[in-house]
Design an enzyme around this catalytic site. Sequence first.
Site, PDB file in Angstrom:
ATOM      1  N   ASP A   1      72.636  23.608 -35.497  1.00  0.00           N
ATOM      2  CA  ASP A   1      71.362  23.242 -36.148  1.00  0.00           C
ATOM      3  C   ASP A   1      70.836  24.280 -37.140  1.00  0.00           C
ATOM      4  O   ASP A   1      69.644  24.619 -37.123  1.00  0.00           O
ATOM      5  CB  ASP A   1      70.285  22.962 -35.090  1.00  0.00           C
TER       6      ASP A   1
ATOM      7  N   CYS B   1      68.207  24.314 -28.485  1.00  0.00           N
ATOM      8  CA  CYS B   1      69.464  23.609 -28.750  1.00  0.00           C
ATOM      9  C   CYS B   1      70.698  24.479 -28.515  1.00  0.00           C
ATOM     10  O   CYS B   1      71.725  23.978 -28.043  1.00  0.00           O
ATOM     11  CB  CYS B   1      69.445  23.026 -30.159  1.00  0.00           C
TER      12      CYS B   1
ATOM     13  N   HIS C   1      67.139  12.955 -36.813  1.00  0.00           N
ATOM     14  CA  HIS C   1      66.244  11.985 -36.175  1.00  0.00           C
ATOM     15  C   HIS C   1      65.836  10.847 -37.114  1.00  0.00           C
ATOM     16  O   HIS C   1      65.623  11.079 -38.304  1.00  0.00           O
ATOM     17  CB  HIS C   1      64.958  12.684 -35.725  1.00  0.00           C
TER      18      HIS C   1
ATOM     19  N   LYS D   1      73.100  14.491 -33.950  1.00  0.00           N
ATOM     20  CA  LYS D   1      72.521  14.185 -32.639  1.00  0.00           C
ATOM     21  C   LYS D   1      71.055  13.826 -32.808  1.00  0.00           C
ATOM     22  O   LYS D   1      70.447  14.143 -33.828  1.00  0.00           O
ATOM     23  CB  LYS D   1      72.671  15.390 -31.704  1.00  0.00           C
TER      24      LYS D   1
HETATM   25 ZN   LIG Z   1      64.932  17.495 -32.813  1.00  0.00          ZN
END
Ligand SMILES: [Zn+2]
Length: 209
Positions: free
Chosen positions: A9, A152, A49, A107
């Site tokens: 990320d 994460c 997202h 994800k």
């Molecule tokens: Zn998130």
Amino acid sequence: MTEALLLVDIQNDFLPGGALAVADGDAVVPVANALMPAFEYVVASQDWHPPQHLSFAAEHPGRAPFEVIELDGYEQILWPAHCVQGQPGAGFASALDIAGIDHVVRKGMDRRLDSYSAFYDNHHRNATGLGAHLKARGIDHLVVLGLAADVCVKFTVLDALAEGFAVTLVRDGVRGVDMQPGDTEAAIEAMRAAGAVIADSATLAGAPR
Ligand SMILES: [Zn+2]
């Protein structure tokens, strides 16, 4: 052992100035860039997202970011809206050498399910496919860095260990949210206790492989 580098990320919204900025988060970018050439295979995860993801505080009237609610019977931390699919905030850090990335795993696409780990959603209902992808390539050791150390990165490392991968965490290649002071150090200790080796990038980049 066959190694891969896993960048968790490293996205604009997690960098200073981003929607869910991690303090000093941009410091992980040069560490990633320095390590990538030492690895034959580099994977990067992306939080990705839909616009009205239920981890966003704005989807819950009267709630504020960093409050905890119950969602479908599970605790859910509410976050500022972040990493919306296709938006600049979801993009990789501009200074990240994306040419060095061989595979991207996304994800958090299910509106009702958050996904801190790059391997599974938070309820372990669905796999992202990353584990099978790596195993199909004979990879059994992951060197992990990225954002955020106490969210994460932590859940990715714990899932990787549970999946049977050896894991080395790059200590200088992670930064944390620290919703509570000490969260990052506690996360690193939890990863170490679960079997991760904690190392500095200087020792990794200089090691023959
Ligand atoms: Zn998130």
